[in-house]
Write a protein that holds these residues in place. Structure first.
Motif, PDB file in Angstrom:
ATOM      1  N   ILE A 161       0.841  -1.204   0.000  1.00  0.00           N
ATOM      2  CA  ILE A 161       0.000   0.000   0.000  1.00  0.00           C
ATOM      3  C   ILE A 161       0.874   1.251   0.000  1.00  0.00           C
ATOM      4  N   ILE A 162       1.888   1.268   0.851  1.00  0.00           N
ATOM      5  CA  ILE A 162       2.788   2.427   0.938  1.00  0.00           C
ATOM      6  C   ILE A 162       3.521   2.613  -0.387  1.00  0.00           C
ATOM      7  N   ALA A 163       4.032   1.520  -0.962  1.00  0.00           N
ATOM      8  CA  ALA A 163       4.751   1.609  -2.240  1.00  0.00           C
ATOM      9  C   ALA A 163       3.836   2.149  -3.329  1.00  0.00           C
ATOM     10  N   PHE A 164       2.594   1.667  -3.382  1.00  0.00           N
ATOM     11  CA  PHE A 164       1.640   2.146  -4.383  1.00  0.00           C
ATOM     12  C   PHE A 164       1.382   3.643  -4.223  1.00  0.00           C
ATOM     13  N   LEU A 165       1.116   4.070  -2.996  1.00  0.00           N
ATOM     14  CA  LEU A 165       0.844   5.493  -2.750  1.00  0.00           C
ATOM     15  C   LEU A 165       2.036   6.364  -3.155  1.00  0.00           C
ATOM     16  N   MET A 166       3.231   5.943  -2.836  1.00  0.00           N
ATOM     17  CA  MET A 166       4.406   6.758  -3.139  1.00  0.00           C
ATOM     18  C   MET A 166       4.727   6.764  -4.637  1.00  0.00           C
ATOM     19  N   VAL A 167       4.534   5.634  -5.313  1.00  0.00           N
ATOM     20  CA  VAL A 167       4.768   5.595  -6.768  1.00  0.00           C
ATOM     21  C   VAL A 167       3.777   6.512  -7.480  1.00  0.00           C
ATOM     22  N   VAL A 168       2.515   6.448  -7.088  1.00  0.00           N
ATOM     23  CA  VAL A 168       1.512   7.324  -7.697  1.00  0.00           C
ATOM     24  C   VAL A 168       1.856   8.790  -7.403  1.00  0.00           C
ATOM     25  N   ALA A 169       2.284   9.086  -6.190  1.00  0.00           N
ATOM     26  CA  ALA A 169       2.652  10.457  -5.830  1.00  0.00           C
ATOM     27  C   ALA A 169       3.807  10.959  -6.689  1.00  0.00           C
ATOM     28  N   ILE A 170       4.830  10.144  -6.841  1.00  0.00           N
ATOM     29  CA  ILE A 170       6.003  10.553  -7.635  1.00  0.00           C
ATOM     30  C   ILE A 170       5.610  10.765  -9.095  1.00  0.00           C
ATOM     31  N   VAL A 171       4.812   9.865  -9.649  1.00  0.00           N
ATOM     32  CA  VAL A 171       4.385  10.005 -11.049  1.00  0.00           C
ATOM     33  C   VAL A 171       3.565  11.282 -11.235  1.00  0.00           C
ATOM     34  N   LEU A 172       2.649  11.535 -10.326  1.00  0.00           N
ATOM     35  CA  LEU A 172       1.810  12.731 -10.453  1.00  0.00           C
ATOM     36  C   LEU A 172       2.622  14.021 -10.319  1.00  0.00           C
ATOM     37  N   VAL A 173       3.554  14.058  -9.391  1.00  0.00           N
ATOM     38  CA  VAL A 173       4.375  15.265  -9.212  1.00  0.00           C
ATOM     39  C   VAL A 173       5.266  15.481 -10.442  1.00  0.00           C
ATOM     40  N   LEU A 174       5.862  14.405 -10.969  1.00  0.00           N
ATOM     41  CA  LEU A 174       6.687  14.556 -12.173  1.00  0.00           C
ATOM     42  C   LEU A 174       5.842  14.975 -13.377  1.00  0.00           C
ATOM     43  N   LEU A 175       4.648  14.447 -13.461  1.00  0.00           N
ATOM     44  CA  LEU A 175       3.727  14.853 -14.528  1.00  0.00           C
ATOM     45  C   LEU A 175       3.407  16.338 -14.404  1.00  0.00           C
ATOM     46  N   GLU A 176       3.179  16.790 -13.196  1.00  0.00           N
ATOM     47  CA  GLU A 176       2.898  18.213 -12.945  1.00  0.00           C
ATOM     48  C   GLU A 176       4.083  19.082 -13.353  1.00  0.00           C
ATOM     49  N   ILE A 177       5.275  18.668 -13.009  1.00  0.00           N
ATOM     50  CA  ILE A 177       6.468  19.477 -13.291  1.00  0.00           C
ATOM     51  C   ILE A 177       6.755  19.531 -14.786  1.00  0.00           C
ATOM     52  N   PHE A 178       6.690  18.407 -15.460  1.00  0.00           N
ATOM     53  CA  PHE A 178       7.164  18.341 -16.840  1.00  0.00           C
ATOM     54  C   PHE A 178       6.089  18.524 -17.904  1.00  0.00           C
ATOM     55  N   MET A 179       4.826  18.275 -17.587  1.00  0.00           N
ATOM     56  CA  MET A 179       3.842  18.284 -18.656  1.00  0.00           C
ATOM     57  C   MET A 179       2.682  19.248 -18.457  1.00  0.00           C
ATOM     58  N   LEU A 180       2.314  19.538 -17.231  1.00  0.00           N
ATOM     59  CA  LEU A 180       1.115  20.336 -16.991  1.00  0.00           C
ATOM     60  C   LEU A 180       1.488  21.697 -16.416  1.00  0.00           C
TER      61      LEU A 180
END
Length: 158
Positions: free
Chosen positions: A7-26
């Motif tokens: 559960i922790i790994a899933f939450l952190m992977v989703v968090a990292i992907v979303l933050v990187l998406l925010e920085i680089f694409m949106l």
């Protein structure tokens, strides 16, 4: 313990992907950035609720993964296909450099209310009416040239 780790790994992977998406694409602050922050906060709170040791490991590993992913994305050519790459290589030319001087005559290409387009000496410039609105197609005379502005008035027909 395994289920909690997943559960922790899933939450952190989703968090990292979303933050990187925010920085680089949106651009701006979007749902991805807010969601990434919430997933990261939720993952860390859950990890620290399991144990302090698990929280510290989660925080350290997440930071390392985020920094490594960020650096890799900056160096890779992954986003060249979607990134804006327009270079502006034009420059603004002063009306004085075009050879327009007071006394030159021309015609308005658009309504000067008070700023519009005029053609003076065969050159299309941005013109500014000195005192009145001037309709399209009206003959004008240059009164003053201030850098990039050409101040004109309606030509007298006398």
């Amino acid at each position: 313990m395994l289920f909690e780790t997943l559960i922790i790994a899933f939450l952190m992977v989703v968090a990292i992907v979303l933050v990187l998406l925010e920085i680089f694409m949106l651009p701006g602050i979007t749902v991805a950035g807010v969601g990434g922050f919430l997933f990261a906060a939720g993952g860390l709170i859950y990890a620290y609720s399991v144990s302090v040791w698990m929280g510290n490991i989660t925080l350290g590993v997440s930071l390392l993964v985020f920094i490594a992913s960020f650096a890799w994305l900056l160096r890779s050519k992954s986003f060249n296909r979607v990134a804006l790459k327009t270079d502006v290589d034009s420059k603004l030319v002063s009306s004085r450099d075009l050879g327009i001087v007071p006394g030159d005559e021309g015609i308005t290409l658009s309504r000067l209310a008070p700023i519009g387009k005029a053609r003076i000496k065969g050159i299309t410039v941005e013109a500014k009416s000195m005192d009145e609105l001037i309709d399209e197609g009206t003959p004008v005379e240059v009164m003053r040239v201030d850098g990039y502005n050409v101040l004109v008035k309606r030509k007298n027909n006398s």
